[in-house]
Design a protein around this motif. Sequence first.
Motif, PDB file in Angstrom:
ATOM      1  N   THR A 229       0.842  -1.177   0.000  1.00  0.00           N
ATOM      2  CA  THR A 229       0.000   0.000   0.000  1.00  0.00           C
ATOM      3  C   THR A 229       0.887   1.239   0.000  1.00  0.00           C
ATOM      4  N   PHE A 230       0.616   2.177  -0.914  1.00  0.00           N
ATOM      5  CA  PHE A 230       1.548   3.291  -1.090  1.00  0.00           C
ATOM      6  C   PHE A 230       0.809   4.608  -1.310  1.00  0.00           C
ATOM      7  N   HIS A 231       1.515   5.684  -0.987  1.00  0.00           N
ATOM      8  CA  HIS A 231       1.091   7.031  -1.375  1.00  0.00           C
ATOM      9  C   HIS A 231       2.316   7.919  -1.497  1.00  0.00           C
ATOM     10  N   VAL A 232       2.471   8.516  -2.664  1.00  0.00           N
ATOM     11  CA  VAL A 232       3.551   9.479  -2.918  1.00  0.00           C
ATOM     12  C   VAL A 232       2.996  10.549  -3.854  1.00  0.00           C
ATOM     13  N   GLY A 233       2.988  11.781  -3.392  1.00  0.00           N
ATOM     14  CA  GLY A 233       2.629  12.888  -4.258  1.00  0.00           C
ATOM     15  C   GLY A 233       1.267  12.790  -4.910  1.00  0.00           C
ATOM     16  N   GLY A 234       0.267  12.322  -4.164  1.00  0.00           N
ATOM     17  CA  GLY A 234      -1.082  12.208  -4.696  1.00  0.00           C
ATOM     18  C   GLY A 234      -1.386  10.892  -5.366  1.00  0.00           C
ATOM     19  N   MET A 235      -0.373  10.086  -5.656  1.00  0.00           N
ATOM     20  CA  MET A 235      -0.574   8.779  -6.277  1.00  0.00           C
ATOM     21  C   MET A 235      -0.664   7.724  -5.182  1.00  0.00           C
ATOM     22  N   PHE A 236      -1.774   6.966  -5.152  1.00  0.00           N
ATOM     23  CA  PHE A 236      -1.931   5.964  -4.105  1.00  0.00           C
ATOM     24  C   PHE A 236      -2.489   4.683  -4.684  1.00  0.00           C
ATOM     25  N   GLY A 237      -2.337   3.599  -3.920  1.00  0.00           N
ATOM     26  CA  GLY A 237      -2.876   2.322  -4.362  1.00  0.00           C
ATOM     27  C   GLY A 237      -2.353   1.181  -3.527  1.00  0.00           C
ATOM     28  N   ALA A 238      -2.621  -0.032  -3.980  1.00  0.00           N
ATOM     29  CA  ALA A 238      -2.140  -1.254  -3.339  1.00  0.00           C
ATOM     30  C   ALA A 238      -1.650  -2.166  -4.453  1.00  0.00           C
ATOM     31  N   THR A 239      -0.357  -2.137  -4.703  1.00  0.00           N
ATOM     32  CA  THR A 239       0.176  -2.879  -5.832  1.00  0.00           C
ATOM     33  C   THR A 239       0.571  -4.299  -5.436  1.00  0.00           C
ATOM     34  N   PRO A 240       0.226  -5.283  -6.252  1.00  0.00           N
ATOM     35  CA  PRO A 240       0.668  -6.648  -5.988  1.00  0.00           C
ATOM     36  C   PRO A 240       2.020  -6.951  -6.619  1.00  0.00           C
ATOM     37  N   GLU A 241       2.591  -5.981  -7.339  1.00  0.00           N
ATOM     38  CA  GLU A 241       3.775  -6.278  -8.160  1.00  0.00           C
ATOM     39  C   GLU A 241       4.993  -5.503  -7.682  1.00  0.00           C
ATOM     40  N   MET A 242       6.015  -6.245  -7.204  1.00  0.00           N
ATOM     41  CA  MET A 242       7.288  -5.666  -6.808  1.00  0.00           C
ATOM     42  C   MET A 242       8.200  -5.610  -8.032  1.00  0.00           C
ATOM     43  N   LEU A 243       8.442  -4.399  -8.525  1.00  0.00           N
ATOM     44  CA  LEU A 243       9.335  -4.251  -9.673  1.00  0.00           C
ATOM     45  C   LEU A 243      10.737  -4.704  -9.307  1.00  0.00           C
ATOM     46  N   VAL A 244      11.267  -4.189  -8.191  1.00  0.00           N
ATOM     47  CA  VAL A 244      12.585  -4.644  -7.739  1.00  0.00           C
ATOM     48  C   VAL A 244      12.784  -4.262  -6.274  1.00  0.00           C
ATOM     49  N   ARG A 245      13.363  -5.188  -5.530  1.00  0.00           N
ATOM     50  CA  ARG A 245      13.837  -4.931  -4.172  1.00  0.00           C
ATOM     51  C   ARG A 245      15.340  -5.189  -4.141  1.00  0.00           C
ATOM     52  N   ARG A 246      16.081  -4.258  -3.578  1.00  0.00           N
ATOM     53  CA  ARG A 246      17.509  -4.462  -3.341  1.00  0.00           C
ATOM     54  C   ARG A 246      17.747  -4.387  -1.844  1.00  0.00           C
ATOM     55  N   GLU A 247      18.289  -5.460  -1.293  1.00  0.00           N
ATOM     56  CA  GLU A 247      18.560  -5.506   0.145  1.00  0.00           C
ATOM     57  C   GLU A 247      19.882  -6.209   0.379  1.00  0.00           C
ATOM     58  N   ARG A 248      20.912  -5.375   0.600  1.00  0.00           N
ATOM     59  CA  ARG A 248      22.243  -5.869   0.942  1.00  0.00           C
ATOM     60  C   ARG A 248      22.743  -6.895  -0.072  1.00  0.00           C
ATOM     61  N   GLY A 249      22.647  -6.516  -1.325  1.00  0.00           N
ATOM     62  CA  GLY A 249      23.228  -7.335  -2.381  1.00  0.00           C
ATOM     63  C   GLY A 249      22.291  -8.339  -3.019  1.00  0.00           C
ATOM     64  N   LEU A 250      21.149  -8.607  -2.400  1.00  0.00           N
ATOM     65  CA  LEU A 250      20.172  -9.525  -2.980  1.00  0.00           C
ATOM     66  C   LEU A 250      19.077  -8.713  -3.653  1.00  0.00           C
ATOM     67  N   ILE A 251      18.774  -9.026  -4.899  1.00  0.00           N
ATOM     68  CA  ILE A 251      17.695  -8.342  -5.591  1.00  0.00           C
ATOM     69  C   ILE A 251      16.607  -9.346  -5.957  1.00  0.00           C
ATOM     70  N   THR A 252      15.374  -8.903  -5.846  1.00  0.00           N
ATOM     71  CA  THR A 252      14.226  -9.742  -6.195  1.00  0.00           C
ATOM     72  C   THR A 252      13.220  -8.906  -6.975  1.00  0.00           C
ATOM     73  N   SER A 253      12.469  -9.584  -7.816  1.00  0.00           N
ATOM     74  CA  SER A 253      11.428  -8.931  -8.596  1.00  0.00           C
ATOM     75  C   SER A 253      10.254  -9.890  -8.719  1.00  0.00           C
ATOM     76  N   ARG A 254       9.061  -9.424  -8.383  1.00  0.00           N
ATOM     77  CA  ARG A 254       7.849 -10.241  -8.539  1.00  0.00           C
ATOM     78  C   ARG A 254       7.145  -9.826  -9.820  1.00  0.00           C
ATOM     79  N   VAL A 255       6.989 -10.767 -10.718  1.00  0.00           N
ATOM     80  CA  VAL A 255       6.378 -10.506 -12.021  1.00  0.00           C
ATOM     81  C   VAL A 255       4.958 -11.062 -12.029  1.00  0.00           C
ATOM     82  N   LEU A 256       4.000 -10.222 -12.379  1.00  0.00           N
ATOM     83  CA  LEU A 256       2.610 -10.653 -12.521  1.00  0.00           C
ATOM     84  C   LEU A 256       2.166 -10.403 -13.951  1.00  0.00           C
ATOM     85  N   ALA A 257       1.647 -11.394 -14.596  1.00  0.00           N
ATOM     86  CA  ALA A 257       1.054 -11.244 -15.932  1.00  0.00           C
ATOM     87  C   ALA A 257       0.185 -12.463 -16.168  1.00  0.00           C
TER      88      ALA A 257
END
Length: 439
Positions: A229-257
């Motif tokens: 669930t997010f809000h930044v600058g008037g844009m809000f929503g609840a996205t099921p899709e993680m484009l990319v997470r970077r955490e201490r060298g590990l990157i993950t991306s959740r693809v929905l289609a």
Amino acid sequence: MSTGTSDVDRLPPVAADEPRPDGPREALGQLVVRTVAVADPGPLLDLLPREEPLAWVRRGEGLVGWGCAAQLRSTGADRFADASAWWADLVGAAVVRDEVRLPGSGLVAFGSFAFADEPGDSVLTVPEVVVGRKGDTTWITTISRGELLPPPALAATASPQPPTDVVFADAHLDGERWQGVVAEAVGRISSGELEKVVLARDLLATSTTDVDVRWPLQRLAEQYPMCWTFHVGGMFGATPEMLVRRERGLITSRVLAGTIRRTGNDERDLALAATLARSSKDLEEHEYAVRSVADALAPHCTSMNVPEAPFVLHLPNVMHLASDVAGVVPDTDPVSALELAAALHPSAAVGGTPTPVAQALITQIEGMDRGRYAGPVGWLDADGDGEWGIALRSAEVGEDRRTVRLFAGCGIVADSDPASELAEAQAKFVPVRDALTSG
């Protein structure tokens, strides 16, 4: 909940097209940042004030913020590069005292980026106060210009009031005309111009009172806890899709289609999930999306895990084919989460394949400006860690505060049926639509 920082003390926004002097301190000023652990203050979204709220929350964890210590607005094809350079200058000049040292502590910015190069308005905001939670650890960060501020007391704010007498209307295209656009796209795909294109449509909600964005945020977090669930600058929503997470060298991306609407009957939905998992149309669409993400991440990874087959993600209103792509970034590669998001955007899940052809077709036939819909949204810290989702199941509050523009999109391939795609788009409007009208 005030930090005690006056408007005079705030670091003024810097436009992307302003020349940056050689010294970043002269260009941007020096931010003073302090992070300390605190006792659990309760639900993060309950802490947000009405003005300037920022949010990125999932299952009770994440980040919320308010106020504005620094802000960049940018447009055009260089919007990500401008933001990365501006952020590097801020980080290089900042004085940080971080007693927590977790991803999301210390200096943090929230961002929301335009889908297209033109037109589009992107924003990266450094709050004055950030509250974060990960596992059993909760922290507060204060960010100011030139002085170390004590952390404010944390307490739930007054409950937001719902919008009143909300009515919905088609915005740029009604359902019949949009089905015609889908049919045209199918024809282009069948003729061999491209393999897939993602087409979006919008609805306009109008309230008789100002919309307090905290109201739909709290409803979305309650109804869709597995989404971000997010809000930044008037844009809000609840996205099921993680484009990319970077955490201490590990990157993950959740693809929905690949999507199918739920019926509310558990037995029937299980049968539909099995149908989705075997659907050649949806599997083809999903394969395009996974391939585009893997290809974009590969140059930055020493190793990658790309699933051979998707799983079915069950959400309250729809089910998706989903794949989690993972990789390891070597210590020698300083690429940040924001730079990875820029490399991934737009993936086939929100644009199409081949991407340049699909984007050109979107501009030609979709009939609307997406703004920041389907663009990256999330946060970034000073170490380059961060989480960037895709702004789906989303809406934008208008400047008048009484109108809200809702968005939904569908992946179109050769055997897409316009009526079915319209039904899918209608299902994707449901989360935000219900959040605005539920009492």
